[in-house]
Design a protein around this motif. Structure first.
Motif, PDB file in Angstrom:
ATOM      1  N   MET A 155       6.626   0.708   1.461  1.00 54.00           N
ATOM      2  CA  MET A 155       7.724   0.434   1.445  1.00 54.00           C
ATOM      3  C   MET A 155       7.558  -1.331   1.468  1.00 54.00           C
ATOM      4  N   VAL A 156       7.293  -2.276   2.147  1.00 53.43           N
ATOM      5  CA  VAL A 156       7.282  -3.144   1.513  1.00 53.43           C
ATOM      6  C   VAL A 156       7.021  -3.722   0.142  1.00 53.43           C
ATOM      7  N   ASP A 157       5.914  -2.689  -0.292  1.00 55.41           N
ATOM      8  CA  ASP A 157       5.282  -3.223  -2.131  1.00 55.41           C
ATOM      9  C   ASP A 157       6.110  -2.521  -2.958  1.00 55.41           C
ATOM     10  N   ILE A 186       5.944   1.740   7.113  1.00 56.54           N
ATOM     11  CA  ILE A 186       6.516   3.211   5.913  1.00 56.54           C
ATOM     12  C   ILE A 186       6.699   3.724   4.132  1.00 56.54           C
ATOM     13  N   GLN A 187       6.059   4.917   4.198  1.00 55.66           N
ATOM     14  CA  GLN A 187       5.138   4.904   2.726  1.00 55.66           C
ATOM     15  C   GLN A 187       6.276   4.797   1.655  1.00 55.66           C
ATOM     16  N   GLY A 188       6.074   3.775   0.239  1.00 55.17           N
ATOM     17  CA  GLY A 188       7.218   3.493  -0.428  1.00 55.17           C
ATOM     18  C   GLY A 188       7.430   4.420  -0.908  1.00 55.17           C
ATOM     19  N   PHE A 248       8.866   5.229  -6.197  1.00 57.09           N
ATOM     20  CA  PHE A 248       8.824   3.870  -6.835  1.00 57.09           C
ATOM     21  C   PHE A 248       9.029   3.666  -8.561  1.00 57.09           C
ATOM     22  N   GLY A 249       9.611   4.252  -8.679  1.00 57.43           N
ATOM     23  CA  GLY A 249      10.902   4.370  -9.642  1.00 57.43           C
ATOM     24  C   GLY A 249       9.630   4.077 -11.474  1.00 57.43           C
ATOM     25  N   THR A 250       8.841   4.787 -11.109  1.00 58.26           N
ATOM     26  CA  THR A 250       7.607   4.187 -12.424  1.00 58.26           C
ATOM     27  C   THR A 250       8.271   5.357 -13.591  1.00 58.26           C
ATOM     28  N   ASN A 251       7.634   4.975 -14.881  1.00 58.21           N
ATOM     29  CA  ASN A 251       7.963   5.257 -16.075  1.00 58.21           C
ATOM     30  C   ASN A 251       7.234   6.600 -15.920  1.00 58.21           C
ATOM     31  N   HIS A 252       5.967   6.589 -15.481  1.00 59.86           N
ATOM     32  CA  HIS A 252       5.263   7.503 -15.303  1.00 59.86           C
ATOM     33  C   HIS A 252       4.601   8.263 -14.429  1.00 59.86           C
TER      34      HIS A 252
END
Length: 513
Positions: A54-56, A14-16, A22-26
């Motif tokens: 997804m694991v990443d 599954i794509q993460g 992603f939860g990234t700031n940018h």
């Protein structure tokens, strides 16, 4: 209480960005048009090793959680997070028949624009759209990426563009970021009422953390208090679908084609926010109510349009004022219902006796939170609607909103707003239903009017009215100058699994089964 048996998710396929995000700031969203379908497909295949699984994303989420507990800043990413999504036009260029897919996906968002309420001009083109309007700016492929550092994200984008151009031509490149307090440009904390997905990893760990005491019946329904657990078939093909009762898994949702197993549909809308118009309209509504003898506290009107105070405090839990004890507590900020009250909620692993969240009163009439407010129009929760409250969970999507554009003090006249991104397994029954049947409607789901924030009627008319209980508890009809959120383009896409991408991009010859 015996725990429910939840499906094991293929976290390596599954794509993460689908889950957990992603939860990234940018972040950045790049829309491409295929110039050479065959060479373009080969170029996209070169990006596949960088696509985030997804694991990443789960691993990065856990690192951020550990940093937050320790009071440390977000950990630095070594490599950018990346997702690839593909429109029906690209699939057809590669020889695939899309007629068996979701009807909206097959037709494309431009064909849906009128039904979504976007005003339509000459040549059947949405008048506000700045891309995706025709063949010259068609969107075939969407890249979504994120990084903890903006400079490193921009470096990655330049590298990807050099790999893809001229086989693919960018028609939109929009950078975004997490704003202070996770607030969107109208000043409200965003992304609070995200559903939780059921499922476990191969190690047996829940992919959505559970915090309610296991002997409380709500622990089978919610991950965090108020965060409903949804069977993964609402978001991913090949997994059990949402049904009633909510704790019982339905049959697996069949993919439209075998290679879409573990994949999802993605809806993308670039939403422009007219911030000054919003503030001026709110000021005008305050003046109108004051002239009718109402004592209107500061921020009251805007909060009642949205259904929350700017810090995220739900009006049902704190009608008179924002409450930092609620807004700063992840377990309280979303813990409310509309039709029924909530008894105190005990939390797991918090001692003996366990820490218990306070009770929250009901608000069926909309005395605290107007029934026409944004959060009630798009998610009635346990309230009454024309489809029945037992079916409301099936309309939820995994949303991945990104704020874009500079701050007002930096560039007052620049574009700013929200890149709306949402995953589901039915565009027609999830995104389109919520936008058309609820947000745009005047008689559904509550019958109190159109969603004042995102509701559209297909015209450029801005004069509207809203009915709500004023501070005096009298019902007031209040005119306002609306249309503050305007769609300027978008598209429908598939976000295949890793194995699905390998098949589509001609890395694997056989379609996944």
């Amino acid at each position: 209480m015996e725990p429910l048996m939840e499906p094991q998710l293929d976290i390596h396929d599954i794509q993460g960005h689908v889950f957990p995000g992603f939860g990234t700031n940018h972040s950045v969203v790049i829309a491409f048009k295929l110039q050479d379908p065959i060479e373009g497909r080969a170029a996209l295949a070169s990006l596949l090793p960088e696509v985030t699984k997804m694991v990443d994303s789960l691993r990065m989420r856990e690192l951020r959680r550990e940093a937050a507990i320790a009071g440390l800043p977000y950990p630095r990413q070594e490599a950018p997070s990346l997702a690839i999504s593909i429109a029906a036009t690209a699939l057809r260029l590669w020889g695939h028949d899309t007629s068996g897919f979701d009807p909206s996906f097959h037709g494309g968002m431009r064909d849906d624009a009128a039904s979504l309420g976007d005003p339509i001009g000459s040549a059947s083109r949405p008048v506000d759209w700045t891309f995706g309007t025709g063949e010259q700016d068609r969107v075939d492929v969407l890249l979504i990426a994120g990084h903890s550092e903006e400079a490193l994200l921009r470096q990655a984008v330049e590298r990807w563009r050099s790999m893809l151009v001229p086989c693919l031509t960018p028609v939109l490149t929009e950078y975004g970021r997490r704003r202070p307090g996770d607030k969107e440009f109208f000043g409200f904390k965003d992304g609070i009422s995200q559903p939780a997905m059921r499922g476990v990893t191969p190690d047996g760990e829940y992919v959505s953390r559970r915090v309610i005491a296991s002997d409380d019946p709500r622990s089978d329904l919610y991950a965090r208090p108020g965060q409903l657990l949804i069977w993964p078939g609402s978001f991913l093909f090949g997994y059990p679908q949402q049904t009633t009762p909510l704790t019982r898994p339905g049959a697996p949702v069949p993919p439209p084609v075998p290679w879409m197993r573990h994949g999802s549909y993605l809806v993308f809308r670039r939403l422009l926010q007219h911030v000054r118009a919003f503030r001026e309209a709110v000021k005008g509504m305050e003046q109108h109510l004051t002239q009718q003898g109402e004592n209107v506290p500061e921020g009251w009107v805007a909060a009642h349009l949205v259904g929350r105070w700017p810090d995220g405090t739900p009006l049902t839990a704190s009608p008179e004022t924002p409450d930092p004890d609620i807004s700063n507590n992840r377990n309280r900020i979303n813990n409310f219902r509309f039709f029924a009250s909530l008894s105190p909620t005990p939390l797991a692993d918090t001692g003996d006796p366990p820490e218990t969240l306070p009770a929250v009163p009901a608000d069926p009439l909309g005395l605290a939170c107007p029934r026409v407010s944004h959060i009630r129009q798009v998610n009635p929760r346990d309230g009454i609607s024309e489809i029945g409250q037992e079916h409301h969970p099936g309309k939820l999507m995994l949303r991945r909103g990104i704020a874009f554009g500079p701050e007002e003090e930096e560039a007052p006249n620049a574009d700013r707003g929200l890149l709306f991104l949402a995953y589901q397994t039915s565009i027609v029954e999830q995104f389109k239903f919520v936008q058309v049947t609820w947000a745009n409607a005047t008689q559904r789901p509550t019958g109190d009017g159109r969603d004042p924030i995102i509701g559209q009627d297909g015209t450029l008319e801005t004069q509207r009215r809203i009915q709500l209980f004023a501070p005096s508890r009298r019902q007031r009809r209040c005119p306002f100058n609306g249309r503050w959120v305007v769609a300027t383009g978008g598209g429908y896409f598939v976000t295949p699994s890793m194995s699905g991408l390998r098949y589509l991009l001609n890395i694997d010859e056989d379609a996944p089964h």
